[in-house]
Design a protein around this motif. Structure first.
Motif, PDB file in Angstrom:
ATOM      1  N   VAL A   1       0.908  -6.832 -10.035  1.00  0.00           N
ATOM      2  CA  VAL A   1      -0.350  -6.640 -10.756  1.00  0.00           C
ATOM      3  C   VAL A   1      -0.696  -5.160 -10.674  1.00  0.00           C
ATOM      4  CG1 VAL A   1      -2.722  -7.422 -11.045  1.00  0.00           C
ATOM      5  CG2 VAL A   1      -1.026  -8.952 -10.023  1.00  0.00           C
ATOM      6  N   VAL A   2      -0.245  -4.418 -11.657  1.00  0.00           N
ATOM      7  CA  VAL A   2      -0.343  -2.960 -11.614  1.00  0.00           C
ATOM      8  C   VAL A   2      -0.720  -2.437 -13.003  1.00  0.00           C
ATOM      9  CG1 VAL A   2       0.861  -0.814 -10.980  1.00  0.00           C
ATOM     10  CG2 VAL A   2       1.533  -2.959  -9.886  1.00  0.00           C
ATOM     11  N   ASP A   3      -1.533  -1.415 -12.994  1.00  0.00           N
ATOM     12  CA  ASP A   3      -1.916  -0.597 -14.145  1.00  0.00           C
ATOM     13  C   ASP A   3      -0.821  -0.490 -15.234  1.00  0.00           C
ATOM     14  OD1 ASP A   3      -2.522   1.808 -15.586  1.00  0.00           O
ATOM     15  OD2 ASP A   3      -3.808   2.354 -13.882  1.00  0.00           O
TER      16      ASP A   3
ATOM     17  N   HIS B   1       8.068   2.412 -15.471  1.00  0.00           N
ATOM     18  CA  HIS B   1       8.653   2.281 -14.128  1.00  0.00           C
ATOM     19  C   HIS B   1       9.140   0.856 -13.889  1.00  0.00           C
ATOM     20  CE1 HIS B   1       9.076   2.243  -9.746  1.00  0.00           C
ATOM     21  NE2 HIS B   1       8.213   1.245  -9.714  1.00  0.00           N
ATOM     22  N   PHE B   2       8.305  -0.116 -14.228  1.00  0.00           N
ATOM     23  CA  PHE B   2       8.691  -1.499 -13.932  1.00  0.00           C
ATOM     24  C   PHE B   2       9.830  -1.977 -14.835  1.00  0.00           C
ATOM     25  CE2 PHE B   2       4.594  -1.535 -11.673  1.00  0.00           C
ATOM     26  CZ  PHE B   2       5.082  -1.950 -10.436  1.00  0.00           C
ATOM     27  N   ARG B   3       9.840  -1.531 -16.070  1.00  0.00           N
ATOM     28  CA  ARG B   3      10.958  -1.957 -16.927  1.00  0.00           C
ATOM     29  C   ARG B   3      12.275  -1.453 -16.355  1.00  0.00           C
ATOM     30  NH1 ARG B   3      11.408  -0.698 -22.232  1.00  0.00           N
ATOM     31  NH2 ARG B   3      10.238   1.222 -21.951  1.00  0.00           N
TER      32      ARG B   3
ATOM     33  N   GLY C   1       3.493  -1.779   3.527  1.00  0.00           N
ATOM     34  CA  GLY C   1       3.370  -0.616   2.657  1.00  0.00           C
ATOM     35  C   GLY C   1       4.693   0.110   2.490  1.00  0.00           C
ATOM     36  N   GLU C   2       4.613   1.215   1.782  1.00  0.00           N
ATOM     37  CA  GLU C   2       5.822   1.987   1.511  1.00  0.00           C
ATOM     38  C   GLU C   2       6.525   2.413   2.796  1.00  0.00           C
ATOM     39  OE1 GLU C   2       4.684   5.176  -1.096  1.00  0.00           O
ATOM     40  OE2 GLU C   2       4.052   3.802  -2.686  1.00  0.00           O
ATOM     41  N   SER C   3       5.750   2.751   3.830  1.00  0.00           N
ATOM     42  CA  SER C   3       6.377   3.263   5.061  1.00  0.00           C
ATOM     43  C   SER C   3       7.284   2.215   5.707  1.00  0.00           C
ATOM     44  CB  SER C   3       5.303   3.684   6.067  1.00  0.00           C
ATOM     45  OG  SER C   3       4.586   2.552   6.529  1.00  0.00           O
TER      46      SER C   3
ATOM     47  N   THR D   1      11.853   2.978  -3.044  1.00  0.00           N
ATOM     48  CA  THR D   1      11.080   2.068  -2.192  1.00  0.00           C
ATOM     49  C   THR D   1      10.911   0.715  -2.868  1.00  0.00           C
ATOM     50  OG1 THR D   1       9.850   3.984  -1.480  1.00  0.00           O
ATOM     51  CG2 THR D   1       8.960   1.866  -0.856  1.00  0.00           C
ATOM     52  N   ASP D   2      10.661   0.729  -4.165  1.00  0.00           N
ATOM     53  CA  ASP D   2      10.462  -0.542  -4.859  1.00  0.00           C
ATOM     54  C   ASP D   2      11.749  -1.369  -4.875  1.00  0.00           C
ATOM     55  OD1 ASP D   2       7.954  -1.423  -5.556  1.00  0.00           O
ATOM     56  OD2 ASP D   2       7.770  -0.049  -7.259  1.00  0.00           O
ATOM     57  N   LEU D   3      12.893  -0.704  -4.958  1.00  0.00           N
ATOM     58  CA  LEU D   3      14.155  -1.451  -4.894  1.00  0.00           C
ATOM     59  C   LEU D   3      14.334  -2.059  -3.499  1.00  0.00           C
ATOM     60  CD1 LEU D   3      16.453   0.950  -6.937  1.00  0.00           C
ATOM     61  CD2 LEU D   3      15.901  -1.428  -7.509  1.00  0.00           C
TER      62      LEU D   3
ATOM     63  N   ARG E   1      -0.078   1.828 -17.066  1.00  0.00           N
ATOM     64  CA  ARG E   1       0.606   3.125 -17.159  1.00  0.00           C
ATOM     65  C   ARG E   1       1.934   3.140 -16.414  1.00  0.00           C
ATOM     66  NH1 ARG E   1      -4.675   6.488 -15.807  1.00  0.00           N
ATOM     67  NH2 ARG E   1      -4.801   4.623 -14.532  1.00  0.00           N
ATOM     68  N   GLN E   2       2.138   2.142 -15.558  1.00  0.00           N
ATOM     69  CA  GLN E   2       3.406   2.099 -14.836  1.00  0.00           C
ATOM     70  C   GLN E   2       4.444   1.196 -15.499  1.00  0.00           C
ATOM     71  OE1 GLN E   2       3.262   1.840 -10.557  1.00  0.00           O
ATOM     72  NE2 GLN E   2       1.286   2.863 -10.441  1.00  0.00           N
ATOM     73  N   SER E   3       4.225   0.867 -16.773  1.00  0.00           N
ATOM     74  CA  SER E   3       5.121  -0.133 -17.372  1.00  0.00           C
ATOM     75  C   SER E   3       6.556   0.390 -17.510  1.00  0.00           C
ATOM     76  CB  SER E   3       4.571  -0.618 -18.705  1.00  0.00           C
ATOM     77  OG  SER E   3       4.615   0.422 -19.626  1.00  0.00           O
TER      78      SER E   3
ATOM     79  N   ILE F   1       0.826  -1.213   0.000  1.00  0.00           N
ATOM     80  CA  ILE F   1       0.000   0.000   0.000  1.00  0.00           C
ATOM     81  C   ILE F   1       0.863   1.269   0.000  1.00  0.00           C
ATOM     82  CG2 ILE F   1      -2.029  -1.000   1.123  1.00  0.00           C
ATOM     83  CD1 ILE F   1      -0.999   0.121   3.777  1.00  0.00           C
ATOM     84  N   GLY F   2       0.305   2.312  -0.600  1.00  0.00           N
ATOM     85  CA  GLY F   2       0.947   3.617  -0.557  1.00  0.00           C
ATOM     86  C   GLY F   2       0.503   4.313   0.722  1.00  0.00           C
ATOM     87  N   ASP F   3       1.337   4.237   1.761  1.00  0.00           N
ATOM     88  CA  ASP F   3       0.940   4.814   3.049  1.00  0.00           C
ATOM     89  C   ASP F   3       1.943   5.867   3.489  1.00  0.00           C
ATOM     90  OD1 ASP F   3       3.103   3.241   3.542  1.00  0.00           O
ATOM     91  OD2 ASP F   3       2.195   2.048   5.140  1.00  0.00           O
TER      92      ASP F   3
HETATM   93  N1  ARG Z   1       0.463   2.383  -4.819  1.00  0.00           N
HETATM   94  C1  ARG Z   1       0.724   2.297  -6.223  1.00  0.00           C
HETATM   95  C2  ARG Z   1      -0.376   3.029  -6.983  1.00  0.00           C
HETATM   96  O1  ARG Z   1      -1.498   3.115  -6.513  1.00  0.00           O
HETATM   97  C3  ARG Z   1       0.816   0.880  -6.723  1.00  0.00           C
HETATM   98  C4  ARG Z   1       1.919   0.058  -6.108  1.00  0.00           C
HETATM   99  C5  ARG Z   1       2.204  -1.192  -6.875  1.00  0.00           C
HETATM  100  N2  ARG Z   1       3.262  -1.982  -6.327  1.00  0.00           N
HETATM  101  C6  ARG Z   1       4.537  -1.675  -6.358  1.00  0.00           C
HETATM  102  N3  ARG Z   1       5.403  -2.464  -5.767  1.00  0.00           N
HETATM  103  N4  ARG Z   1       4.988  -0.595  -6.976  1.00  0.00           N
HETATM  104  O2  ARG Z   1      -0.127   3.490  -8.076  1.00  0.00           O
END
Ligand code: ARG
Length: 658
Positions: free
Chosen positions: A414-416, A422-424, A341-343, A394-396, A418-420, A164-166
């Motif tokens: 499993v993410v939208d 970022h993940f690449r 989460g991120e925190s 944070t993801d690293l 639009r973040q491709s 979660i984004g917290d």
């Molecule tokens: N919180 C992010 C958003 O709502 C998605 C996080 C997906 N997971 C990750 N490890 N980046 O856009």
């Protein structure tokens, strides 16, 4: 076992006997199921490419493969057709033996666990809390949950983790909101409502100022540029060459639709600004907080720097935010093993950057710390000029933690879509960092659109809140339940409506190819015919009603038949249904090929259709003989249990009556 996997194993052996080359193993993948079944149940298309590479006639090669092929226990003698296809028809006695295994295996329906289990971390849902969840989060939640269930069923180890984004700007917003507009009594009474109010209010004010000072001027400039482009394309003389002319028309069309899109966006924004300017309550607030955008960022930065007041507020607000999303998960029947989460990673971020630095992977560029990656235009920024860490950092840290903690073979995000980018970049950086053995997968998905083809919004323009969406689906499902004669009390109708409504939303998400956008439509998802949850649930209930009838009218109980009664596949409808049931394991394998739950919905739809034609053509309770009746009851039993299990693996509940 999956029939397809077994056939491919047998072909791999035959192929290596013919060609002796390990590199040809992938040719066994050219064994595929056939549609219709007129020429057989499966066909192998490997003789043509093999013939080409050996420089020999494919039909000869096919004959040689067949000579080496050991499938006599599974199939009737293979037939060679056309340029060198090998057609395979499963033996009825073999099919019956498969079904017998499924009949006495209540839990797994004869599908064995994989021989080599892998460990998967599945990162899904992951909303930014303190902001209302929206329709996109359903897609991640539902797809991620279904993948976890299928992976587990097949015997893999699964760790689900809700990232979660917290720790982001949304907390800066509610902290700022609380300090300036907070209402103690409201927070005590209904914390979630108060925090959402603050979030919406601050967000509105930030957007208002940003629109006036940045977004509207930028869009206006873009509009002018696009207008000029369209004008020059329109003025240009038509090229004589037809292909050229077509290309130019296409360019003009594209420029025009871009222009229309910008115009719409600009009009939307201007309308929003005008609405606030005309609002007697909001306008004075906007005027009194002209610098709110920067102030929100400052509150976020203070939180991150350990400011005691902001930290205390964050600790006070977080539980309410978590309770809010928990409510949605409970309604959806989704659970996580972890919610880190991120925190959670905040303290390890400096170490990540230092480590990347010391290994020579990251370096300073214009004050920021960046990883430069081959094949990417932009660097992957891991620390900003002002010292702040980013989503990327944070993801690293998260990958590092997951690898240490669970040693996964794969991590699925499993993410939208639009973040491709970022993940690449994230995956490329992680591989350089030493995580090059783990499979890192962005299981991306498209946007949920409204009927107008634009991202799904309510009429008021606010992105639709999740709970409201679920409520509406359930409410509409109630009218389906209300028409059912099988349901007699309101409590029954409500319980069934909940399953139909939630199931409809989930199934709509899962049955669309995950990478495409799809249109959210209550009417379509709640339709009683077609590839919908309601149709599947109805099919299940219809099969179930046969058992009730068999008991009530004939005194026949299906359970004792499972171990005893004979199974007969005399009519093509019986056989087609039996084959479909036997292919359940194959469908589950297909889900995991590219992490696509729609392989399972497609399968279930096919199964339900095969059942429908069976039911139309083969009387069950009125079969000519008791033996035939019992055999058909067993086919019904297998169908019901496969539908139920399949839907359960998608996180969808069935009802016995509807
Ligand atoms: N919180 C992010 C958003 O709502 C998605 C996080 C997906 N997971 C990750 N490890 N980046 O856009």
């Amino acid at each position: 076992m999956s029939i397809l996997a077994e056939l491919r194993r047998r072909f791999a052996a035959a192929l290596s006997a013919v060609a002796g080359d390990a590199a040809l193993a992938s040719l066994a993948e050219r064994v595929i199921p056939m549609q219709g079944g007129k020429f057989g149940d499966y066909k192998a298309e490997c003789a043509m490419p093999l013939g080409n590479s050996l420089g020999r006639p494919p039909r000869d090669v096919a004959a040689e493969i067949v000579a080496q092929l050991n499938v006599s226990d599974l199939c009737d003698p293979p037939e060679i057709a056309g340029p060198g296809f090998i057609n395979l028809r499963l033996r009825d006695d073999w099919l019956v033996a498969q079904l017998r295994r499924a009949l006495v295996d209540d839990e797994r329906l004869g599908v064995p666990a994989v021989a080599a289990p892998r460990t998967f971390v599945v990162d899904f849902s992951a909303p930014n809390v303190a902001k209302p969840m929206h329709v996109g989060h359903i897609r991640s939640t539902v797809i991620g949950d279904a993948l976890c269930r299928v992976l587990k069923f097949l015997g893999h180890r699964v760790v689900s983790d809700n990232h979660i984004g917290d720790w982001g700007t949304q907390f800066g917003m509610i902290i700022y909101g609380w300090k300036h507009f907070g209402d103690e009594a409201a927070l005590a009474a209904e914390p979630v409502a108060e925090l959402s109010r603050l979030y919406r209010l601050v967000n509105q004010l930030v957007d208002y100022h940003a629109a006036r000072s940045e977004t509207i001027p930028a869009l206006t400039a873009e509009l002018a540029e696009q207008q000029a482009t369209v004008a020059s394309l329109t003025a240009a003389p038509d090229p004589a060459d037809p292909a050229e002319r077509k290309a130019q028309a296409k360019r003009r069309g594209q420029a025009e639709s871009q222009l229309a899109e910008t115009r719409r966006n600009l009009a939307d924004l201007e309308a929003k600004v005008a609405a606030i300017a005309a609002d007697v309550r909001l306008k004075p607030l906007a005027d009194a907080h002209p610098d709110i955008g920067r102030a929100v960022l400052a509150e976020t930065a203070k939180l991150h720097a350990g400011d005691p007041e902001n930290r205390a507020l964050w600790e006070r607000f977080l539980p309410a935010c978590l309770a809010e999303i928990e409510q949605v998960y409970r309604r959806l029947g989704v659970e996580f093993d972890h919610t880190l989460g991120e925190s959670f990673y905040e303290e390890s971020l400096p170490g990540v950057v230092a480590d990347l630095h010391s290994r020579g992977l990251a370096r300073e560029s214009q004050g920021a710390v960046c990883v430069f990656l081959d094949g990417f235009d932009a660097p992957f920024i891991v620390q900003k000029q002002d010292g702040a860490f980013l989503y990327a950092t944070t993801d690293l840290a998260t990958i590092q933690y997951r690898m240490q903690q669970w040693r996964p073979d794969a991590i699925l995000y499993v993410v939208d879509h639009r973040q491709s980018d970022h993940f690449r970049q994230l995956f490329a950086t992680a591989r350089l960092w030493g995580y090059d053995q783990v499979e890192l997968q962005h299981v991306s998905f498209g946007t949920v659109l409204g009927e107008d083809g634009r991202p799904f919004k309510t009429r008021s323009g606010a992105t639709v809140g999740l709970m409201g969406l679920l409520d509406e689906a359930v409410e509409r499902a109630f009218s389906i339940a209300a028409q059912s004669e099988a349901l007699t009390t309101d409590a029954q109708r409500r319980a069934v409506a909940e399953r139909i409504g939630i199931g409809a939303i989930k199934y709509a998400d899962l049955s669309h190819n995950r990478t495409s956008d799809y249109k959210f439509s209550y009417d379509k998802m709640l339709a009683m015919t077609g590839n919908t949850a309601a149709y599947m649930q109805y099919s299940y209930a219809r099969v179930s009603s046969i058992f009730a009838k068999a008991e009530a009218e004939l005194g026949v109980d299906v359970a004792p038949l499972r171990a005893a009664a004979e199974l007969r596949l005399d009519s093509p409808h019986e056989r087609a249904l039996a084959l479909s049931v036997a292919r359940f394991g194959e469908a589950l394998d297909r889900v995991l090929v590219d992490y696509r739950p729609n392989a399972l919905t497609d399968y279930l739809f096919d199964l339900a259709s095969k059942y429908a034609s069976f039911f139309e053509n083969c009387p069950v309770l009125r079969a000519e003989t008791a033996e035939l009746r019992d055999s058909r009851l067993l086919l019904c039993d297998l169908t019901a249990r496969t539908l139920r299990r399949g839907l359960a693996l998608l996180g969808i509940e069935t009802v016995e009556r509807m």
